[in-house]
Design a protein around this motif. Structure first.
Motif, PDB file in Angstrom:
ATOM      1  N   ARG A  42     -30.722  -9.118   1.079  1.00 36.44           N
ATOM      2  CA  ARG A  42     -29.355  -8.708   1.473  1.00 36.44           C
ATOM      3  C   ARG A  42     -28.989  -7.367   0.817  1.00 36.44           C
ATOM      4  O   ARG A  42     -28.332  -6.521   1.434  1.00 36.44           O
ATOM      5  N   ASN A  45     -30.642  -4.643   2.639  1.00 34.11           N
ATOM      6  CA  ASN A  45     -29.948  -4.556   3.916  1.00 34.11           C
ATOM      7  C   ASN A  45     -28.666  -3.724   3.817  1.00 34.11           C
ATOM      8  O   ASN A  45     -28.411  -2.813   4.601  1.00 34.11           O
ATOM      9  N   LEU A  46     -27.857  -4.023   2.806  1.00 34.86           N
ATOM     10  CA  LEU A  46     -26.576  -3.318   2.703  1.00 34.86           C
ATOM     11  C   LEU A  46     -26.768  -1.867   2.280  1.00 34.86           C
ATOM     12  O   LEU A  46     -26.019  -0.975   2.711  1.00 34.86           O
ATOM     13  N   ASP A  48     -29.465  -0.081   3.090  1.00 42.98           N
ATOM     14  CA  ASP A  48     -29.950   0.584   4.310  1.00 42.98           C
ATOM     15  C   ASP A  48     -28.794   0.881   5.250  1.00 42.98           C
ATOM     16  O   ASP A  48     -28.711   1.944   5.862  1.00 42.98           O
ATOM     17  N   ARG A  49     -27.897  -0.077   5.332  1.00 49.39           N
ATOM     18  CA  ARG A  49     -26.756   0.059   6.250  1.00 49.39           C
ATOM     19  C   ARG A  49     -25.772   1.120   5.754  1.00 49.39           C
ATOM     20  O   ARG A  49     -25.038   1.723   6.527  1.00 49.39           O
ATOM     21  N   TRP A  51     -23.166   0.537   4.001  1.00 47.90           N
ATOM     22  CA  TRP A  51     -21.791   0.007   4.049  1.00 47.90           C
ATOM     23  C   TRP A  51     -21.616  -0.888   2.826  1.00 47.90           C
ATOM     24  O   TRP A  51     -22.191  -1.974   2.766  1.00 47.90           O
ATOM     25  N   GLY A  56     -16.823  -5.182   4.977  1.00 51.61           N
ATOM     26  CA  GLY A  56     -18.160  -5.064   5.573  1.00 51.61           C
ATOM     27  C   GLY A  56     -18.633  -6.367   6.190  1.00 51.61           C
ATOM     28  O   GLY A  56     -17.965  -7.404   6.076  1.00 51.61           O
ATOM     29  N   GLU A 251     -19.423  -5.516  -0.849  1.00 50.32           N
ATOM     30  CA  GLU A 251     -20.564  -6.086  -0.124  1.00 50.32           C
ATOM     31  C   GLU A 251     -21.598  -6.737  -1.067  1.00 50.32           C
ATOM     32  O   GLU A 251     -22.077  -7.836  -0.776  1.00 50.32           O
TER      33      GLU A 251
END
Ligand code: T4K
Length: 403
Positions: A42, A45-46, A48-49, A51, A56, A251
């Motif tokens: 996770r 993921n965040l 990479d995103r 955000w 979020g 996030e």
């Protein structure tokens, strides 16, 4: 972690020069971690995103999961439980005086005083340690606007009695459910009582977000207002329509919360197993009463709370805590000395204790013992054997402590 051997004579106690029962400190509140792999996934993921906060996808998913788990229509995630309490108090329009227990974590009162609302301290029921509804009405004055009740240790309050009082006196009713995620009262999930309830997801809670909190409510208008208030009052880009603050959950916190929720049943199973072992290990010790959970309800079993009656046990709670600390068992005197004895409350209301006889007793007798996924059967057995040994030898220990 442990030095296997049970104590056989007094001088083996670490307080008197013996070897500590545990090599490493055993904390109350050591965090449950859950799946590192899923958490790290996770986090990647965040990142990479790109955000990191501001409503979020992980925060939205976390809110949906808490709403589903509790069966409540709205969940608004926050940066911690204290800010969630402050925002809930404000959103409910509390002012003047609000009735609260003194036997709670200090944030339950601070969330009021911080906003210049006076907490009026009420006594607790001796069995559950939750606010005693029978004592509330005598504390109501023309300035009273609300009640904050606490589901302490995950014991639910007498919600029906509290809702009746609130309705009769036109008071707002908020529940501090910081300890009570996943518990039920008369088959109804906590989260559904009063005008709103607040959860804490601090690192020491069995489900954690590092730091985190949430307000849950079935009131659509209230939820809308709370969403504005926790985000500076923004209703859209450049459009501030309400007074607000920054109560947002980030996030990474939500990523931890989601990971933690996935293991929630495992955490409860570990807590329950430890709890049952403590119940049987401590049952026969005179003067040592373990607060039992009502197993007809859903529980999270996250606190192991005992009361030490000095006369029957032979030593005071504080003497026992000191002896356990010497053995590397960091038992805690939650919530000593009672909020009414903390500042600024003690200076503001020096006589508050006069109407709090149960609180005054309980703050001198209660302590919490380690549990959670960091604790297993063997650890619980050693702690129980040690407490039994201390009780059996209380007289010579007391003499030795004196000398
Ligand atoms: N209402 C109620 C009824 C509450 O109990 C709380 C919080 C709140 C409101 C406010 O919610 P938050 O704003 O905190 O979300 C701890 C917690 O800090 C606090 O969240 C909690 N209640 C209270 C009951 O316990 P302390 O003063 O005991 O914290 P501390 O740092 O001494 O930690 C407790 C033990 O846990 C220590 O022995 C060490 C261990 N620990 C702690 C942390 C943070 C770890 O092993 N790892 C860690 O990361 O207040």
């Amino acid at each position: 972690m442990r030095n296997k051997k049970e104590k056989e004579n007094l001088l083996e106690l670490a307080s008197f020069g013996g070897t500590q029962t545990f090599k490493d400190v055993l904390h109350v509140g050591k965090p449950n971690i859950g799946s590192r792999e899923k958490f790290m996934r996770r986090m990647h993921n965040l990142l990479d995103r790109g955000w990191l906060t501001n409503n979020g996808p992980f925060v939205r998913e976390f809110e949906a999961k808490i709403a589903e788990l509790t069966g409540v229509k709205h969940c608004i995630a926050m940066c911690n439980g204290t800010i969630a309490l402050e925002i809930a108090v404000r959103a409910l329009g509390m002012s003047g005086e609000v009735i609260v227990p003194s036997f709670t974590f200090v944030a339950t009162a601070h969330c009021l005083q911080w906003q210049e609302i006076t907490p009026v301290f009420c006594d607790i029921e001796p069995n559950s340690h939750t606010i005693d509804p029978k004592q509330i009405e005598q504390l109501i004055t023309p300035k009273t606007t609300g009640i904050i009740a606490v589901h302490l240790w995950g014991n639910s309050c007498d919600t029906k009695a509290l809702e009746d009082i609130a309705e009769r006196h036109n008071l707002k009713l908020l529940f501090d459910a910081s300890h009570a995620l996943g518990i039920s009262h008369k088959g109804i999930k906590v989260g559904n009582f009063g005008h709103a309830e607040v959860f804490s997801f601090h690192a020491t809670k069995f489900v954690n977000c590092f730091e985190g909190g949430a307000i849950v409510t079935n009131d659509h208008k209230m939820a809308k207002k709370i969403r504005l208030m926790k985000n500076f009052g923004f209703a859209g880009l450049d459009n501030v329509v309400h007074l607000g603050t920054n109560g947002k959950m980030s996030e990474p916190s939500a990523a931890m919360g989601l990971t933690s929720l996935e293991s929630m049943q495992d955490f409860i199973a570990a807590n329950k197993s430890n709890y049952r072992r403590y119940v049987s290990g401590l049952r026969t010790i005179p003067g040592c009463r373990l607060l039992e959970y009502d197993e007809k309800e859903e529980n999270n079993f996250q606190y192991i709370v005992i009361e030490i009656n000095e006369e029957d046990f032979g030593l005071s709670r504080d003497q026992l805590v000191d002896i356990l600390h010497a053995e590397n068992i960091r038992a805690r005197r939650y919530f000593y000395p009672g909020v009414h004895n903390m500042e600024p409350y003690h200076s503001h209301f020096p006589n508050a204790g006069l109407v709090l006889p149960t609180t005054n007793r309980v703050v001198t007798e209660v302590m919490s013992l380690p549990t959670g996924t960091a604790v297993d059967d063997g650890i619980v057995d050693l702690i129980c054997q040690l407490i039994a040994f201390i009780a059996e030898n209380s007289e010579p220990i007391r003499r030795k402590l004196r000398s």
